[in-house]
Design a protein around this motif. Structure first.
Motif, PDB file in Angstrom:
ATOM      1  N   THR A   2      -5.300   0.919  -7.957  1.00  0.00           N
ATOM      2  CA  THR A   2      -5.134   1.487  -9.304  1.00  0.00           C
ATOM      3  C   THR A   2      -5.203   0.446 -10.420  1.00  0.00           C
ATOM      4  N   SER A   4       0.641   4.660 -12.895  1.00  0.00           N
ATOM      5  CA  SER A   4      -0.148   4.759 -11.666  1.00  0.00           C
ATOM      6  C   SER A   4       0.507   5.665 -10.627  1.00  0.00           C
ATOM      7  N   ILE A  34       1.202  -4.521  -6.461  1.00  0.00           N
ATOM      8  CA  ILE A  34       1.315  -3.155  -5.931  1.00  0.00           C
ATOM      9  C   ILE A  34       0.110  -2.327  -6.350  1.00  0.00           C
ATOM     10  N   MET A  35      -0.262  -2.419  -7.609  1.00  0.00           N
ATOM     11  CA  MET A  35      -1.400  -1.648  -8.102  1.00  0.00           C
ATOM     12  C   MET A  35      -2.703  -2.099  -7.457  1.00  0.00           C
ATOM     13  N   GLN A  75       8.626   2.406   1.957  1.00  0.00           N
ATOM     14  CA  GLN A  75       7.969   2.875   0.734  1.00  0.00           C
ATOM     15  C   GLN A  75       8.551   2.243  -0.522  1.00  0.00           C
ATOM     16  N   ARG A 114       0.807  -1.230   0.000  1.00  0.00           N
ATOM     17  CA  ARG A 114       0.000   0.000   0.000  1.00  0.00           C
ATOM     18  C   ARG A 114       0.835   1.273   0.000  1.00  0.00           C
ATOM     19  N   ASP A 115       1.960   1.262   0.724  1.00  0.00           N
ATOM     20  CA  ASP A 115       2.772   2.468   0.868  1.00  0.00           C
ATOM     21  C   ASP A 115       3.890   2.584  -0.162  1.00  0.00           C
ATOM     22  N   VAL A 133       3.848   5.226  -9.402  1.00  0.00           N
ATOM     23  CA  VAL A 133       4.958   4.605  -8.675  1.00  0.00           C
ATOM     24  C   VAL A 133       6.233   4.779  -9.492  1.00  0.00           C
ATOM     25  N   ALA A 162      -3.044  -3.342  -4.443  1.00  0.00           N
ATOM     26  CA  ALA A 162      -3.014  -2.834  -3.064  1.00  0.00           C
ATOM     27  C   ALA A 162      -3.319  -1.340  -3.006  1.00  0.00           C
ATOM     28  N   GLN A 163      -2.955  -0.621  -4.054  1.00  0.00           N
ATOM     29  CA  GLN A 163      -3.141   0.825  -4.071  1.00  0.00           C
ATOM     30  C   GLN A 163      -4.425   1.250  -4.779  1.00  0.00           C
ATOM     31  N   ARG A 165       6.143   3.560  -3.061  1.00  0.00           N
ATOM     32  CA  ARG A 165       6.287   4.710  -3.957  1.00  0.00           C
ATOM     33  C   ARG A 165       7.414   4.500  -4.963  1.00  0.00           C
TER      34      ARG A 165
END
Length: 174
Positions: free
Chosen positions: A165, A54, A159-160, A105, A10-11, A56, A162-163, A13
């Motif tokens: 996107t 997205s 990752i996407m 991150q 989620r975090d 990142v 979780a975020q 970057r």
């Protein structure tokens, strides 16, 4: 999907990839003139492009140095490229200082022992299915796909997802 992996993602970057054994199948091809070539998976490439779109940031840290990786990174829009760097943790620390990010991150995808210090330090450290067994055992998670066969795409989509996107990125093609 493991809830722990989604929480860790989620975090994120900054997503960092090793090359040989992660973006490729790990085999090295040398021609008679001494030049080399690598094969890359187009699904992985599109996953990286979607991840960048997205929001990142992306990087490659590789122990080997070859022009083909520079060309691939440029084609995909990967923002940070470090080649010929054996101590990947030093590179990570320099990159985090430059970007003002924290370890939590960062996500990293690797396959072999030189990747392990970074895998263990970042918020989401993963290994590809074809990674060394010790590396797999010490990673937060392991992809279902092998290196060079969709593992990077799986990592990017995790990752996407979780975020929040991933569905938007996919729906752009409907």
């Amino acid at each position: 999907m493991q809830p722990d992996l989604l929480q860790r993602a989620r975090d994120v970057r900054l997503a960092i990839f090793d090359v040989d054994g992660v973006l490729t199948d790990g085999r090295l091809y040398f021609l008679e003139d001494g030049s080399e070539f690598k094969t890359f998976n187009t699904l992985d490439g599109h996953g990286i492009k979607m991840l960048i779109a997205s929001g990142v940031r992306t990087a490659i840290i590789s122990g080997r140095k070859t022009p083909v990786v520079e060309r691939r990174a440029s084609n995909l829009g990967i923002q940070h490229l470090y080649q010929g760097r054996e101590d990947k943790l030093v590179v990570l620390d320099d990159l985090l200082a430059e970007l003002g990010l924290e370890y939590r991150q960062v996500a990293y995808l690797g396959d072999d022992l030189p990747d392990l210090p970074v895998i263990r330090r970042v918020g989401l450290g993963m290994a590809v299915a074809s990674a060394d067994g010790f590396v797999r055992a010490n990673a937060h998670g392991v992809t279902r796909a092998r290196g060079g066969e969709g593992a990077a795409r799986e990592f990017c989509e995790l990752i996407m997802q979780a975020q929040g996107t991933l569905e938007n990125a996919r729906s752009a093609y409907l």
